[in-house]
Design a protein around this motif. Structure first.
Motif, PDB file in Angstrom:
ATOM      1  N   GLN A 208      34.907  41.062  39.906  1.00 34.69           N
ATOM      2  CA  GLN A 208      35.842  42.190  39.806  1.00 34.69           C
ATOM      3  C   GLN A 208      36.294  42.434  38.368  1.00 34.69           C
ATOM      4  OE1 GLN A 208      36.931  44.123  42.630  1.00 34.69           O
ATOM      5  NE2 GLN A 208      35.192  43.034  43.522  1.00 34.69           N
ATOM      6  N   GLY A 209      35.703  41.681  37.438  1.00 32.48           N
ATOM      7  CA  GLY A 209      36.083  41.823  36.041  1.00 32.48           C
ATOM      8  C   GLY A 209      37.394  41.156  35.694  1.00 32.48           C
ATOM      9  N   LYS A 210      37.845  40.211  36.536  1.00 25.92           N
ATOM     10  CA  LYS A 210      39.106  39.512  36.302  1.00 25.92           C
ATOM     11  C   LYS A 210      38.827  38.088  35.831  1.00 25.92           C
ATOM     12  CE  LYS A 210      41.411  42.280  39.847  1.00 25.92           C
ATOM     13  NZ  LYS A 210      42.103  42.278  41.151  1.00 25.92           N
ATOM     14  N   ASP A 211      39.854  37.437  35.302  1.00 26.71           N
ATOM     15  CA  ASP A 211      39.695  36.113  34.706  1.00 26.71           C
ATOM     16  C   ASP A 211      39.573  35.041  35.789  1.00 26.71           C
ATOM     17  OD1 ASP A 211      39.685  33.833  33.195  1.00 26.71           O
ATOM     18  OD2 ASP A 211      41.725  34.081  32.396  1.00 26.71           O
ATOM     19  N   PRO A 212      38.424  34.387  35.932  1.00 27.45           N
ATOM     20  CA  PRO A 212      38.281  33.347  36.955  1.00 27.45           C
ATOM     21  C   PRO A 212      38.971  32.039  36.579  1.00 27.45           C
ATOM     22  CG  PRO A 212      36.271  33.497  35.670  1.00 27.45           C
ATOM     23  CD  PRO A 212      37.173  34.600  35.177  1.00 27.45           C
TER      24      PRO A 212
END
Length: 223
Positions: A208-212
């Motif tokens: 989702q393009g978020k920081d894992p």
């Protein structure tokens, strides 16, 4: 090691000042000790020594004013909480903690040296491991409804601890293989299962393009 016995449990819950376990301070600490037919509940109200944020007070209903007027010193409640957990383990009880990686991390952060030296059963993690593909949320309220367990007053520490113990008992009835595991095997099942589910979530965030890297993968405490 002995097998998990759902008739001998110490169920534990904290209500705190923050959803972040690395900055939370205790507001209430509850212990429900279940040993055969004996059930004993004990709850401590603490003055956390800081302002209780409005958003936290809305969840558990305890304001700064109430904590200051009626609460005991924070360090005293913290010390007694840890002592009671250690005493439960010494007596051969399994610690029941819903979403253990939050509550036990709070204790580690506040004491600096709290360690897990006995068995932990986390109904939240067990549910995710044993019923992986079920849709829907998995809050304590949701799981109480799913397992047909009474939750008298959500976010009141003793009520939450009782509900967690009841869910654990129902889970063992649903999956009797849990009671055939020794406590070491049960801990490994939860730790590995938690890691795998959290890694799946991290991959989802990355997609989702978020920081894992915001996802904790360590259980029963954050590393």
């Amino acid at each position: 090691m002995t097998n998990f016995d759902a008739t001998r449990m110490l169920s534990f819950d904290l209500e705190t000042t923050s959803a972040n376990p690395l900055e939370a301070r205790i507001v209430t600490s509850a212990m429900v000790r279940i040993d055969g037919s004996q059930v004993n509940a004990l709850e401590h109200l603490a003055d956390p020594g800081i302002e209780i944020p409005e958003e936290a007070a809305k969840i558990h209903g305890i304001t700064t004013e109430k904590a200051q007027a009626e609460g005991r010193p924070h360090e005293e409640v913290l010390r007694e909480t840890v002592e009671q957990i250690k005493a439960g383990w010494a007596d051969g009880l399994t610690l029941i903690v819903f979403n253990a990686s939050y509550d036990l991390t709070v204790l580690r952060q506040l004491t600096g040296d709290f360690t897990v030296t006995g068995p932990v059963f986390d109904p939240y993690v067990v549910d995710k491991v044993k019923d992986r593909y079920r849709k829907g949320r998995r809050t304590l309220t949701d799981l109480s409804a799913h397992y047909g367990v009474r939750l008298d007053n959500a976010h009141e520490a003793t009520a939450d601890a009782l509900a967690a113990a009841r869910i654990a008992w129902k889970q063992v009835k649903q999956w009797p293989e849990l009671s055939k595991m020794d406590t070491g095997e049960l801990m490994e099942l939860q730790a590995v299962g938690y890691y795998e589910r959290q890694m799946d979530f991290a991959k989802y965030l990355q997609g989702q393009g978020k920081d894992p890297n915001t996802v904790n993968t360590s259980w029963p405490m954050q590393s």
